[in-house]
Design an enzyme around this catalytic site. Structure first.
Site, PDB file in Angstrom:
ATOM      1  CE  LYS A  55      -8.678  -2.891   3.698  1.00 43.72           C
ATOM      2  NZ  LYS A  55      -7.479  -2.480   3.321  1.00 43.72           N
ATOM      3  CD1 TRP A 108      -1.911  -2.223   1.947  1.00 48.60           C
ATOM      4  CD2 TRP A 108      -2.749  -1.505   0.191  1.00 48.60           C
ATOM      5  NE1 TRP A 108      -2.865  -3.018   1.663  1.00 48.60           N
ATOM      6  CE2 TRP A 108      -3.577  -2.848   0.429  1.00 48.60           C
ATOM      7  CE3 TRP A 108      -3.205  -1.112  -1.089  1.00 48.60           C
ATOM      8  CZ2 TRP A 108      -4.340  -3.350  -0.187  1.00 48.60           C
ATOM      9  CZ3 TRP A 108      -4.032  -1.615  -1.929  1.00 48.60           C
ATOM     10  CH2 TRP A 108      -4.796  -2.645  -1.519  1.00 48.60           C
ATOM     11  CG  ASP A 146      -3.131   3.962   4.335  1.00 56.12           C
ATOM     12  OD1 ASP A 146      -3.970   3.915   5.192  1.00 56.12           O
ATOM     13  OD2 ASP A 146      -2.966   3.120   3.339  1.00 56.12           O
TER      14      ASP A 146
HETATM   15  C1  PLP Z   1      -7.146  -1.942   2.111  1.00 54.41           C
HETATM   16  C2  PLP Z   1      -6.067  -0.696   2.136  1.00 54.41           C
HETATM   17  C3  PLP Z   1      -5.545   0.174   1.228  1.00 54.41           C
HETATM   18  C4  PLP Z   1      -6.697   0.120   0.199  1.00 54.41           C
HETATM   19  O1  PLP Z   1      -7.822   0.672   0.628  1.00 54.41           O
HETATM   20  P1  PLP Z   1      -9.124   1.031  -0.653  1.00 54.41           P
HETATM   21  O2  PLP Z   1     -10.050   1.556   0.164  1.00 54.41           O
HETATM   22  O3  PLP Z   1      -9.496  -0.417  -1.222  1.00 54.41           O
HETATM   23  O4  PLP Z   1      -8.472   1.765  -1.561  1.00 54.41           O
HETATM   24  C5  PLP Z   1      -4.825   1.179   1.368  1.00 54.41           C
HETATM   25  N1  PLP Z   1      -3.873   1.043   2.432  1.00 54.41           N
HETATM   26  C6  PLP Z   1      -4.070  -0.006   3.400  1.00 54.41           C
HETATM   27  C7  PLP Z   1      -3.374   0.143   4.678  1.00 54.41           C
HETATM   28  C8  PLP Z   1      -5.114  -0.929   3.351  1.00 54.41           C
HETATM   29  O5  PLP Z   1      -5.277  -1.894   4.321  1.00 54.41           O
END
Ligand code: PLP
Length: 361
Positions: free
Chosen positions: A195, A101, A171
């Site tokens: 998540k 990511w 993030d």
């Molecule tokens: C799942 C995830 C993403 C991607 O998320 P989307 O909503 O599908 O764009 C990005 N960063 C992390 C840390 C993730 O777990």
């Protein structure tokens, strides 16, 4: 009704109380005679839902007044572009690449300016967090970027990097609200909610007010400007109204549970149960450097691909589902987010013990 223990990395398990409450309000949300899905996003009822959700999040995270809370669409992926478009004033940014990511965010930023990879753990398949106490932070960098909890690999920054005065962008998709956070250490914290918070379809961004400006990169679409969303209180266009409603319910549930200190204790207890078993197991082992282990995503392997597959299959049959590791790394991964009860982790460990007894040679 038959519920399973769902160890999915996302979309993921939600608190049963929240699901039941949403179900009870499906036909008639508090005397409005309609579901929240059918409601104008400019109605009084929805305004209440939105404002309460924001306030509850502010209370939970202790968000200072000089930070805005934005409810955005497009997932974390859209933020990979929105961040450089809004923050890369000098067209330079430093990225710490600790997984796929972060790498995707880094590659996206490189479209807009000079993205520097100032540290990475790719040499050991992202199984650790590099030492970030004295990195070669670029003097002209607009920000330093991290992915705080690496969902796929199961690592977490337990100490934030020394950004040498630069703005930290993080993030937190897979560790959002899993433990208390000092918001003042960040310029921008964001994450997809699917998540550890709510259903798919939304990102929450907590951003310091002075970073929200008209001064975006040339060609930035209107919709990609933080300012547009901040000025409109996340109602520039139709938001993901039902997702905001569901997240709001999760915030209330978290408050009722005792807040993020209590969630941290619960999450530590759950994770310890699993990690202690992995450390003693003769069949299973964790794949991450101990000091960098995530409380949320726990990857493990048996060492045999066939046995891994057998385990995932048998676990599924026993009602322990979505334990297959990410397609890029294989093995297993148990995501044990806020809404996963301790009983779920206990059931998993018991099942692993039984499997080990049956298969250890
Ligand atoms: C799942 C995830 C993403 C991607 O998320 P989307 O909503 O599908 O764009 C990005 N960063 C992390 C840390 C993730 O777990």
């Amino acid at each position: 009704m038959s519920r399973v223990y769902n160890f999915s990395a996302g979309p993921a398990v939600l608190p049963e109380e929240v699901l039941l409450e949403a179900a009870s309000e499906m036909m008639d949300y508090r005397g409005t005679g309609m579901s929240v899905m059918e409601m104008s996003h400019r109605s009084k009822a929805f305004e209440g839902i939105l404002n309460e959700a924001e306030q509850d999040l502010r209370d939970l995270m202790g968000i200072p007044d000089n930070y805005k809370v934005l409810f955005l669409q497009g997932g974390a992926h859209l933020q990979f572009a929105m961040i450089p478009m809004n923050l890369m004033k000098n067209r330079v940014a430093d990225y710490i690449v600790t997984g796929q990511w972060a790498k995707k965010a880094y590659n996206e930023a490189a479209i807009y300016g000079k993205a520097n990879k100032i540290a990475t753990s790719e040499d050991e398949t992202f199984s650790y967090i590099p030492d970030c106490s004295d990195l070669p932070v670029s003097p002209e960098a607009d920000y330093v970027y991290i992915c705080e909890n690496n969902t796929i690999y199961g690592t977490k920054f337990h100490t934030l990097p020394n950004t040498k005065g630069k703005i930290l962008v993080s993030d937190v998709s897979s560790c959002f609200l899993s433990e208390p956070v000092d918001v003042t250490k960040y310029g921008l914290i964001y994450g997809g909610v699917q998540k550890n918070i709510g259903p798919a379809g939304m990102v929450i961004a907590v951003i310091r007010e002075d970073l929200i400006t008209e001064d975006t990169l040339p060609g930035t679409p209107t919709y990609m400007k933080y300012k547009i969303h901040a000025d409109a209180n996340s109602l520039y266009n139709t938001p993901n109204a039902y997702c905001i409603y569901m997240c709001g319910k999760v915030f209330k549930w978290l408050k009722k549970m005792g807040g993020l200190e209590v969630m941290k204790e619960r999450n530590e207890k759950k994770a310890a149960l699993l990690y202690e078993f992995l450390d003693e197991s003769r069949l299973f082992r964790g794949t991450v450097r101990k000091a960098d282990r995530s409380l949320m995503n726990v990857p493990f392997v048996t060492g045999s691909k066939e046995l891994d597959a057998d385990f995932v299959k048998a676990a599924t049959e026993a009602g322990l589902v979505n334990l297959k590791g990410h397609r890029s790394v294989g093995g297993m991964r148990a995501s044990i987010y806020n809404a996963m009860p301790l009983e779920g982790v206990k059931a998993l460990v018991e099942f692993m013990k039984k499997f080990e007894e049956e298969h250890h040679v």
